[in-house]
Design an enzyme around this catalytic site. Sequence first.
Site, PDB file in Angstrom:
ATOM      1  N   LYS A 105      -9.474   5.481  20.173  1.00  0.00           N
ATOM      2  CA  LYS A 105      -9.189   5.047  19.146  1.00  0.00           C
ATOM      3  C   LYS A 105     -10.776   3.994  19.041  1.00  0.00           C
ATOM      4  O   LYS A 105     -11.851   4.102  20.584  1.00  0.00           O
ATOM      5  CB  LYS A 105      -8.347   3.861  19.928  1.00  0.00           C
ATOM      6  CG  LYS A 105      -8.061   2.570  18.975  1.00  0.00           C
ATOM      7  CD  LYS A 105      -7.185   2.578  17.384  1.00  0.00           C
ATOM      8  CE  LYS A 105      -7.560   1.876  16.442  1.00  0.00           C
ATOM      9  NZ  LYS A 105      -8.297   1.570  15.212  1.00  0.00           N
ATOM     10  N   GLN A 126     -15.949   0.846  24.068  1.00  0.00           N
ATOM     11  CA  GLN A 126     -14.670   1.101  24.112  1.00  0.00           C
ATOM     12  C   GLN A 126     -13.881   1.594  25.171  1.00  0.00           C
ATOM     13  O   GLN A 126     -12.724   0.886  25.141  1.00  0.00           O
ATOM     14  CB  GLN A 126     -14.607   2.151  22.872  1.00  0.00           C
ATOM     15  CG  GLN A 126     -13.318   1.425  21.467  1.00  0.00           C
ATOM     16  CD  GLN A 126     -13.965   0.886  20.493  1.00  0.00           C
ATOM     17  OE1 GLN A 126     -15.211   0.308  19.392  1.00  0.00           O
ATOM     18  NE2 GLN A 126     -13.134  -0.399  20.039  1.00  0.00           N
ATOM     19  N   LYS A 129     -12.977  -1.730  26.866  1.00  0.00           N
ATOM     20  CA  LYS A 129     -12.986  -2.215  26.701  1.00  0.00           C
ATOM     21  C   LYS A 129     -11.224  -2.206  25.555  1.00  0.00           C
ATOM     22  O   LYS A 129     -10.159  -2.930  26.395  1.00  0.00           O
ATOM     23  CB  LYS A 129     -13.094  -2.703  25.384  1.00  0.00           C
ATOM     24  CG  LYS A 129     -12.626  -3.878  24.198  1.00  0.00           C
ATOM     25  CD  LYS A 129     -13.431  -3.787  22.608  1.00  0.00           C
ATOM     26  CE  LYS A 129     -15.168  -3.650  22.166  1.00  0.00           C
ATOM     27  NZ  LYS A 129     -15.583  -3.040  21.383  1.00  0.00           N
ATOM     28  N   LYS A 141     -15.409   6.106  19.342  1.00  0.00           N
ATOM     29  CA  LYS A 141     -16.762   4.916  17.728  1.00  0.00           C
ATOM     30  C   LYS A 141     -17.458   6.414  16.993  1.00  0.00           C
ATOM     31  O   LYS A 141     -17.525   7.636  17.043  1.00  0.00           O
ATOM     32  CB  LYS A 141     -17.506   4.857  18.576  1.00  0.00           C
ATOM     33  CG  LYS A 141     -18.108   3.423  17.668  1.00  0.00           C
ATOM     34  CD  LYS A 141     -17.590   2.167  18.451  1.00  0.00           C
ATOM     35  CE  LYS A 141     -17.451   1.090  17.477  1.00  0.00           C
ATOM     36  NZ  LYS A 141     -16.975  -0.579  17.789  1.00  0.00           N
ATOM     37  N   GLY A 180     -12.948  -0.265  11.157  1.00  0.00           N
ATOM     38  CA  GLY A 180     -14.196  -0.437  11.346  1.00  0.00           C
ATOM     39  C   GLY A 180     -15.395  -1.623  11.955  1.00  0.00           C
ATOM     40  O   GLY A 180     -14.515  -1.209  12.929  1.00  0.00           O
ATOM     41  N   ASP A 181     -15.905  -1.401  11.517  1.00  0.00           N
ATOM     42  CA  ASP A 181     -17.341  -2.408  12.232  1.00  0.00           C
ATOM     43  C   ASP A 181     -18.120  -2.262  11.663  1.00  0.00           C
ATOM     44  O   ASP A 181     -17.866  -3.193  10.406  1.00  0.00           O
ATOM     45  CB  ASP A 181     -17.995  -0.522  13.340  1.00  0.00           C
ATOM     46  CG  ASP A 181     -18.456  -1.623  15.046  1.00  0.00           C
ATOM     47  OD1 ASP A 181     -17.831  -2.264  16.154  1.00  0.00           O
ATOM     48  OD2 ASP A 181     -19.544  -1.729  14.269  1.00  0.00           O
ATOM     49  N   ASN A 256     -17.965 -10.682   9.725  1.00  0.00           N
ATOM     50  CA  ASN A 256     -15.859 -10.830  10.128  1.00  0.00           C
ATOM     51  C   ASN A 256     -15.189 -11.450  11.096  1.00  0.00           C
ATOM     52  O   ASN A 256     -15.124 -12.349  11.482  1.00  0.00           O
ATOM     53  CB  ASN A 256     -15.436  -9.211   9.844  1.00  0.00           C
ATOM     54  CG  ASN A 256     -13.764  -9.609  10.193  1.00  0.00           C
ATOM     55  OD1 ASN A 256     -13.364  -8.810  11.432  1.00  0.00           O
ATOM     56  ND2 ASN A 256     -13.753 -10.185   9.538  1.00  0.00           N
TER      57      ASN A 256
END
Length: 461
Positions: A105, A126, A129, A141, A180-181, A256
């Site tokens: 993910k 990630q 996290k 990623k 998204g990123d 964002n």
Amino acid sequence: MTRPSNTDNSRELTKEARYLDEVYNTVVTRNPNESEFHQAVALIFKSLLPILKKHPVYMEKGILEQLVEPERVITFRVPWMDDYGKVHVNRGFRVQFNSALGPYKGGLRFHPSVNVSIVKFLGLEQIIKNALTGQPIGGGKGGADFDPKGKSDNEIMRFCQSFMSELAKHIGPDTDIPAGDIGVGAKEIGYMFGQYKKMRGSFEAGVLTGKGIGYGGSLARKEATGYGLIYFVQEMLKDINLSINGSTVAVSGSGNVAIYAMEKAISLGAKVVACSDSNGFIYDENGLDLDTVKEIKEVNQDRIETYIDKHPSASYFEGCNGIWGIPCDVALPCATQNELDEASAKKLIENGVKAVAEGANMPSTPEAIELFIGNNISFGPAKAANAGGVAVSSLEMSQNSMRMSWSFEEVDAKLQQIMKNTYDACYAASEEFDVTGNLEIGSNIAGFKRVADAMVEQGLV
Ligand code: GLU
């Protein structure tokens, strides 16, 4: 880069310190020219000495060697045609880093700087996290060196379709779930989802997160990273007897993460005095007007510089570093990696900053982090402080599996709880290992432990 074992004060290196150094050196030798990835590995390793001493099984089972080697790295060609009929070729990536806790993910980044080093540093962060969120998600990623800036809607659509034509072979709701990123928002996710659906011939809502609300997206996903950052900051400030209410806040970026961090901070009584884009920053000591920032960035997709046309009392400064020279109580780097260096950290400290929390991924250089911690500035590392986005992505997956959707308030309440749990887990680990309040060490240890235990339990696979 300093040796990761340099937290060990004894003159003779212990076997755990030697192990950390050895694995780190292998990473550097095996992955030359991947400086961001080396940096992310060193950041994590610097925190792990005490837990390796306490749990020798991680060393015995070679957990670190496995952790730093992605399960799979996929690189692919992305050809697309611009509006004038010219063909362009970009490079696409997906790093499926670790699936100990669940399917891979993590987001997709579209930016000209994207390369294998950037995707691997983001993927490694990630893993930790996602573990900290307590959700059942592994780490991954991806992205492409495509620059969406200045491209027409049709060009972006064609690029997303071409990108997904290859990526679809490797993802699925139970294997790998991108989101998204930087450079990838609901619009791009929509184009990619459409292409995936067409290729599969079935509507698999849970294959991507950050979707539009009308077809399976979660309410509060858009706000989640920024709101989550402020929920985390509230916990940090509580521990030093301060409050976000009445604090002066400087936020870098205006994407964002930055916009919704500003929104939540303002709604809780903070004064946000500065934000930026890749050209420069705006400053108003009386506080910025968020509606104008949103209009510029979300509606017009214009430069932040245009803010002063509507608010002549504000000032615009060229360049990005200068934003850290602004006096503030709370600094929130929400732009990109390595945007806050040693000199900027010094300025923030001189100006009396009380807390720094990272909305972007790895925005502070190692030297800046050392300065913050050395000067007792409350420091919220990215992998914990910005975990709210991926946490709500995981809630989006849950809603998709159940074929239902929760209200904004329900998702927001769950997000608040996850951010509090994340903070508590980091703080508890910092206490357990005698570095109370050091969330950098606490976050790495707490996240690592969850992944490492699952890896040990699952054996070599
Ligand atoms: N790109 C975001 C992050 O850095 C979100 C990832 C996701 O929602 O999967 O955590």
